[in-house]
Design an enzyme around this catalytic site. Structure first.
Site, PDB file in Angstrom:
ATOM      1  N   SER A   2       0.833  -1.205   0.000  1.00  0.00           N
ATOM      2  CA  SER A   2       0.000   0.000   0.000  1.00  0.00           C
ATOM      3  C   SER A   2       0.869   1.257   0.000  1.00  0.00           C
ATOM      4  CB  SER A   2      -0.974  -0.036   1.179  1.00  0.00           C
ATOM      5  OG  SER A   2      -2.096   0.789   0.928  1.00  0.00           O
TER       6      SER A   2
ATOM      7  N   LYS B 142     -21.425  16.472  10.717  1.00  0.00           N
ATOM      8  CA  LYS B 142     -20.340  16.790  11.653  1.00  0.00           C
ATOM      9  C   LYS B 142     -19.852  15.558  12.406  1.00  0.00           C
ATOM     10  CE  LYS B 142     -17.420  19.344  13.789  1.00  0.00           C
ATOM     11  NZ  LYS B 142     -16.181  19.692  13.084  1.00  0.00           N
TER      12      LYS B 142
END
Length: 337
Positions: free
Chosen positions: A149, A201
């Site tokens: 990765s 949020k």
């Protein structure tokens, strides 16, 4: 709630309280006392030292840079039970030294990492390509047991990539994870109160299910980062988008498969890579060195405390639970950090 559950909650709260007090006290000692001493010593010593691996021409040198562990910026803080690992600011300082040092003619990047943060991986990539473009210094990569990765992301711009046959690499893609313990908390009578300024949020809140709108927003972000990853490999390995995406589905592969997929150039250990870059760039008599950190009082204090409390697996697990910041973030990462 029965007596056993009350006792379990009280014990858990006590352990958490004690850990907060201990870590706060240690942070004060290390952050105030140790940093002040380090600042006083900064005028007499550099934060970067050099260790010669092979003697040779000091005006024509090969630098070995090591990326070991998860690539993320932890703010260079240490907990009471902390262990040493990848230090992002220190590694970026090494790259800057490489750029500014005319005696360094080539670089061997030794990668043993499952990857890490999207931002940190991109920062390393950008710095390596900057050095290549401005100084023309070659970068050769030696992959260790794992270079997956983000570990592959930072290797992609290299002039040549070498793997071991058993190297675990690939895992090209992006991941973001969180834990939802809302149902477990409800079972124990724990109620979470959230006041927020907008509907997103508390996106990826661990106390509730994710909505489809939230999932779509996050997926778009991950897709953008994935395309950036693909572009990096296309450019670095001179591959087409189709060729990259044929193996950029998160799969892992060994060294032999990486060579066959054109994600690596050859099989070889670190010493083979050093010899190869010497041969390719006529650096047969070059000095080979690596950087090391000059230990400050803060680092020494952390080492002493770690030695005192031990470094067994239980201690490491407690440290991980008590000190790691668990806010979800996009990662170029294989496996669990």
């Amino acid at each position: 709630m029965n007596t056993k559950r009350w006792i379990a909650l009280i014990v858990a709260a006590a352990v958490l309280g004690i850990s907060v007090v201990i870590n706060s006290a240690f942070a004060f000692l290390q952050g105030s006392f140790a940093e002040s001493i380090d600042e006083m010593m900064a005028t007499t010593q550099s934060s970067v030292s050099e260790v010669v691996l092979e003697s040779g021409d000091i005006d024509s040198r090969v630098a070995v840079l090591n990326v070991e562990g998860v690539i993320q910026d932890t703010g260079n803080t240490s907990s009471l039970f902390g262990t040493s690992g990848y230090n992002h600011s220190f590694f970026m300082e090494q790259l800057e030294n490489i750029k500014e040092d005319p005696s360094v003619k080539a670089v061997v990047l030794a990668v043993n990492s499952p990857g890490g943060g999207v931002v940190e991986s991109a920062e390393i990539y950008d710095k390596i390509t900057e050095i290549q473009e401005e100084t023309k210094k070659p970068f050769y990569v030696s992959m260790g047991a794992m270079a997956a990765s983000g570990g592959y992301y930072i290797a992609a711009p290299a002039d040549k990539i070498f793997v071991n046959e058993e190297t675990l690499t690939g895992s090209i893609g992006v991941i973001m994870q969180s834990v939802n313990y809302g149902e477990l908390a409800e079972r124990y009578g724990v109620d979470f109160v959230t006041i927020k300024s907008g509907p997103y949020k508390d996106i990826m809140s661990p106390t509730r299910e994710m909505t489809e709108d939230e999932r779509a927003l996050l997926q778009e972000m991950l897709d953008d980062s994935y395309e950036s990853f693909v572009d990096v490999i296309e450019e670095g390995r001179d591959m087409t988008e189709k060729e990259v995406k044929a193996v950029a589905d998160g799969r892992i592969m060994n060294g032999r498969q990486a060579v066959e997929a054109n994600l690596a150039d050859a099989i070889g250990f670190e010493e083979d890579v050093i010899e190869q870059v010497k041969a390719d760039y006529d650096l047969g008599n070059a000095e080979v060195f690596q950087y090391g950190a000059s230990e400050g009082w803060g680092s020494l204090l952390s080492m002493k405390m770690n030695s005192f409390f031990g470094n067994d697996i239980e201690t490491q697990m407690i440290s991980k639970l008590l000190t790691e910041y668990s806010s979800p973030r996009m990662m170029y990462l294989y496996g669990d950090k």
